[in-house]
Design a protein around this motif. Sequence first.
Motif, short mmCIF file in Angstrom:
data_model
loop_
_atom_site.label_atom_id
_atom_site.label_comp_id
_atom_site.label_asym_id
_atom_site.label_seq_id
_atom_site.Cartn_x
_atom_site.Cartn_y
_atom_site.Cartn_z
N CYS A 1 0.83 -1.21 0.00
CA CYS A 1 0.00 0.00 0.00
C CYS A 1 0.86 1.26 0.00
O CYS A 1 0.49 2.26 -0.60
CB CYS A 1 -0.95 -0.01 1.19
N CYS B 1 -6.29 1.68 1.46
CA CYS B 1 -5.59 0.59 0.77
C CYS B 1 -5.33 -0.56 1.74
O CYS B 1 -5.56 -1.72 1.41
CB CYS B 1 -4.28 1.10 0.17
N CYS C 1 -8.57 -2.37 2.52
CA CYS C 1 -8.96 -3.23 1.40
C CYS C 1 -8.04 -4.45 1.31
O CYS C 1 -8.50 -5.57 1.06
CB CYS C 1 -8.91 -2.45 0.10
N CYS C 2 -6.76 -4.23 1.49
CA CYS C 2 -5.81 -5.34 1.40
C CYS C 2 -6.05 -6.37 2.50
O CYS C 2 -5.98 -7.56 2.25
CB CYS C 2 -4.37 -4.80 1.48
N LYS D 1 -7.11 -2.33 -11.36
CA LYS D 1 -7.95 -2.97 -10.35
C LYS D 1 -8.58 -4.28 -10.82
O LYS D 1 -8.99 -5.09 -10.01
CB LYS D 1 -9.04 -2.00 -9.88
N TYR E 1 -10.92 -6.15 -4.53
CA TYR E 1 -10.44 -4.77 -4.35
C TYR E 1 -11.21 -3.84 -5.27
O TYR E 1 -11.58 -2.74 -4.90
CB TYR E 1 -8.95 -4.76 -4.69
N LYS F 1 -14.28 1.95 -3.02
CA LYS F 1 -13.77 2.01 -1.65
C LYS F 1 -12.26 1.99 -1.64
O LYS F 1 -11.62 2.63 -0.81
CB LYS F 1 -14.32 0.80 -0.88
N CYS F 2 -11.68 1.25 -2.56
CA CYS F 2 -10.24 1.02 -2.53
C CYS F 2 -9.52 1.89 -3.57
O CYS F 2 -9.97 1.98 -4.70
CB CYS F 2 -9.96 -0.46 -2.83
#
Length: 110
Positions: free
Chosen positions: A56, A73, A76-77, A91, A97, A108-109
């Motif tokens: 990230c 990030c 999400c990760c 993406k 993600y 969102k990511c």
Amino acid sequence: MAKELLILMLCFVTLVVSVENQATMTPAAQPMPPKDIDTSGFTQGSLQPQECAPRCTKRCSLTAFKKPCTFFCNKCCNKCLCVPPGTYGNKEMCPCYNNWKTKRGGPKCP
């Protein structure tokens, strides 16, 4: 009358030619990550949670909003266990993600 018929025929021929041109066009190739980067960790579940922070940091390295980018990030990760390659886009490499949305329907990511 002959003039109107001629105009109508020209319009029809133009339409037919444009439809044929569209039918023969090939779709654009999907973007691939650059060859000089490590491609592991780009598919869902391919990272360990401890690998999220460095990925990230690299993903958010070019943004002016590093703190929120890195926060989301990492969030999400930790859920998806993947981070797309590069600093922007790609993406499609990590569907989780890519598909995680905000309440308003935005991404969102980062």
